[in-house]
Design a protein around this motif. Sequence first.
Motif, PDB file in Angstrom:
ATOM      1  N   PRO A   1       0.633  -1.019  -0.044  1.00  0.00           N
ATOM      2  CA  PRO A   1       0.176  -0.031  -0.025  1.00  0.00           C
ATOM      3  C   PRO A   1       0.871   1.240   0.169  1.00  0.00           C
ATOM      4  CG  PRO A   1       0.055  -0.926   2.216  1.00  0.00           C
ATOM      5  CD  PRO A   1       0.767  -1.888   1.457  1.00  0.00           C
ATOM      6  N   LEU A   2       0.434   2.276  -0.816  1.00  0.00           N
ATOM      7  CA  LEU A   2       1.052   3.680  -0.610  1.00  0.00           C
ATOM      8  C   LEU A   2       0.304   4.620   0.094  1.00  0.00           C
ATOM      9  CD1 LEU A   2       2.535   3.590  -4.433  1.00  0.00           C
ATOM     10  CD2 LEU A   2       3.605   2.963  -2.270  1.00  0.00           C
TER      11      LEU A   2
ATOM     12  N   PRO B   1       7.787   5.871   3.034  1.00  0.00           N
ATOM     13  CA  PRO B   1       8.894   6.642   3.123  1.00  0.00           C
ATOM     14  C   PRO B   1       9.406   7.365   1.940  1.00  0.00           C
ATOM     15  CG  PRO B   1       9.179   4.139   2.775  1.00  0.00           C
ATOM     16  CD  PRO B   1       7.598   4.393   2.790  1.00  0.00           C
ATOM     17  N   VAL B   2      10.076   8.529   2.271  1.00  0.00           N
ATOM     18  CA  VAL B   2      10.759   9.470   1.317  1.00  0.00           C
ATOM     19  C   VAL B   2      10.989   8.558  -0.011  1.00  0.00           C
ATOM     20  CG1 VAL B   2      12.223  11.540   0.777  1.00  0.00           C
ATOM     21  CG2 VAL B   2      10.818  11.295   2.814  1.00  0.00           C
ATOM     22  N   PRO B   3      11.988   7.627  -0.055  1.00  0.00           N
ATOM     23  CA  PRO B   3      12.783   7.043  -0.978  1.00  0.00           C
ATOM     24  C   PRO B   3      11.363   6.504  -2.039  1.00  0.00           C
ATOM     25  CG  PRO B   3      13.660   6.538   0.823  1.00  0.00           C
ATOM     26  CD  PRO B   3      12.741   7.179   1.337  1.00  0.00           C
TER      27      PRO B   3
ATOM     28  N   GLN C   1      10.835   7.658  -5.730  1.00  0.00           N
ATOM     29  CA  GLN C   1      10.750   6.598  -6.936  1.00  0.00           C
ATOM     30  C   GLN C   1       9.545   6.960  -7.728  1.00  0.00           C
ATOM     31  OE1 GLN C   1      11.806   2.573  -5.302  1.00  0.00           O
ATOM     32  NE2 GLN C   1      13.170   3.803  -3.995  1.00  0.00           N
ATOM     33  N   LEU C   2       8.394   7.134  -7.114  1.00  0.00           N
ATOM     34  CA  LEU C   2       6.997   7.363  -7.733  1.00  0.00           C
ATOM     35  C   LEU C   2       6.978   8.431  -8.832  1.00  0.00           C
ATOM     36  CD1 LEU C   2       4.301   7.111  -4.866  1.00  0.00           C
ATOM     37  CD2 LEU C   2       4.396   5.788  -6.865  1.00  0.00           C
TER      38      LEU C   2
ATOM     39  N   GLU D   1       2.116  13.597  -3.857  1.00  0.00           N
ATOM     40  CA  GLU D   1       1.920  13.611  -2.210  1.00  0.00           C
ATOM     41  C   GLU D   1       0.232  13.919  -1.903  1.00  0.00           C
ATOM     42  OE1 GLU D   1       4.564  16.884  -1.099  1.00  0.00           O
ATOM     43  OE2 GLU D   1       6.403  15.433  -1.369  1.00  0.00           O
ATOM     44  N   LYS D   2      -0.308  14.736  -2.774  1.00  0.00           N
ATOM     45  CA  LYS D   2      -1.926  14.755  -2.435  1.00  0.00           C
ATOM     46  C   LYS D   2      -2.507  13.594  -2.748  1.00  0.00           C
ATOM     47  CE  LYS D   2      -1.987  19.929  -3.547  1.00  0.00           C
ATOM     48  NZ  LYS D   2      -2.476  20.833  -4.386  1.00  0.00           N
TER      49      LYS D   2
END
Length: 133
Positions: free
Chosen positions: A7-8, A13-15, A19-20, A38-39
């Motif tokens: 799940p995202l 995590p920031v990495p 990567q996204l 991020e939204k």
Amino acid sequence: MITQIIPLNADSPVPIVEQLFRLQIECFEFPWSASQIEKQLANGNGLNFGIVFEDKLVGFLFYQVLFECAEMLQIAISHETRKNGLAEQVFIHSLVTLKEQNVERVLLEVSVENPQAISLYTRLKFVEDGVRK
């Protein structure tokens, strides 16, 4: 190929978020910005999945869910890992999750110039609902 579907969300995590963003640039002519990603991850109505292979994010699938309906917003698989069935794997995984959340209808839009995607959606029993001009 051993993969993991994760799940995202806003707690990813920031990495993973970085990567996204790299996948957006690699896979789309008009990629989302880091802010848009991020939204989506923070959206309470979003349902997001990542495909991890050898500790690297190689694909993702984003949905917007509203009541009993989900709209697929984006699906992407890195160029280097395409043609390994990853899109189908994440799609099937997501459909099971959506069913568990009582989603009755999944909508998506695909370009007529994307025969691989059309083939995938046909195999998964999606039917054409309309065609945009």
